[in-house]
Design an enzyme around this catalytic site. Structure first.
Site, PDB file in Angstrom:
ATOM      1  N   SER A  64       1.687  -7.976  -3.403  1.00 36.51           N
ATOM      2  CA  SER A  64       1.383  -7.290  -2.144  1.00 36.51           C
ATOM      3  C   SER A  64       0.807  -5.907  -2.406  1.00 36.51           C
ATOM      4  O   SER A  64      -0.333  -5.809  -2.835  1.00 36.51           O
ATOM      5  CB  SER A  64       2.549  -7.243  -1.166  1.00 36.51           C
ATOM      6  OG  SER A  64       2.045  -6.862   0.107  1.00 36.51           O
ATOM      7  N   HIS A  69       0.881   8.537   1.009  1.00 37.58           N
ATOM      8  CA  HIS A  69       0.089   9.561   1.691  1.00 37.58           C
ATOM      9  C   HIS A  69       0.880  10.849   1.603  1.00 37.58           C
ATOM     10  O   HIS A  69       2.067  10.874   1.954  1.00 37.58           O
ATOM     11  CB  HIS A  69      -0.165   9.168   3.149  1.00 37.58           C
ATOM     12  CG  HIS A  69      -1.230  10.005   3.781  1.00 37.58           C
ATOM     13  ND1 HIS A  69      -2.569   9.726   3.641  1.00 37.58           N
ATOM     14  CD2 HIS A  69      -1.139  11.128   4.536  1.00 37.58           C
ATOM     15  CE1 HIS A  69      -3.267  10.628   4.302  1.00 37.58           C
ATOM     16  NE2 HIS A  69      -2.430  11.495   4.847  1.00 37.58           N
ATOM     17  N   CYS A  84       6.466  -9.638  -2.788  1.00 38.90           N
ATOM     18  CA  CYS A  84       7.046 -10.956  -2.562  1.00 38.90           C
ATOM     19  C   CYS A  84       7.600 -11.446  -3.899  1.00 38.90           C
ATOM     20  O   CYS A  84       7.391 -10.821  -4.927  1.00 38.90           O
ATOM     21  CB  CYS A  84       6.009 -11.920  -1.996  1.00 38.90           C
ATOM     22  SG  CYS A  84       4.628 -12.254  -3.086  1.00 38.90           S
TER      23      CYS A  84
END
Length: 129
Positions: A64, A69, A84
């Site tokens: 994934s 940020h 996953c």
């Protein structure tokens, strides 16, 4: 009994070193290190340097993604670690990031995604390399 297909760690890290948070290059080092530490499979990455300071980035993995940020003027970074397969790898990556950024405070939510019936046949993410 149910099982989950993935684990998504969403976290706010406060009191981090602004010198690290200012730099896309330094943040990339942390996130690339987390991928290696957790034995995740990197597909691509993108990092952006804001002016006068601050950074954002994402590492796409076959499992994934990891993303961040930063707001260096507040010593703050928002991060996501979503994988996953083996949930342990998400926590390894997350712990590595926290170790490197050494925040004064961590606010973390863990979401178990894709709840399925244990008897249901499930194909997890395929590793590359």
């Amino acid at each position: 009994m149910a099982k989950t297909l993935g684990v998504h760690i969403v976290a706010d890290l406060y009191g981090c070193d602004p010198e690290i948070l200012k730099s896309a290059e330094k943040m990339a080092e942390v996130f690339e290190g987390a991928v290696r530490h957790a034995n995740l499979n990197k597909l691509s990455a993108y990092y952006h340097q804001f002016e006068p300071y601050g950074a954002t980035g994402v590492v796409v993995i076959s499992e994934s993604h990891l993303s961040f940020h930063t707001w260096p003027e507040h010593g703050y970074v928002a991060i996501d670690v979503y994988t996953c397969g083996d949930h342990e790898n998400a926590f390894k990556a997350f712990d590595y990031i926290v170790e490197k950024l050494q925040p004064e405070r961590v606010e973390k939510d863990v979401h178990f995604r894709g709840v399925v019936n244990e008897e249901e046949e499930v194909t997890f993410c395929v590793s590359v390399g």
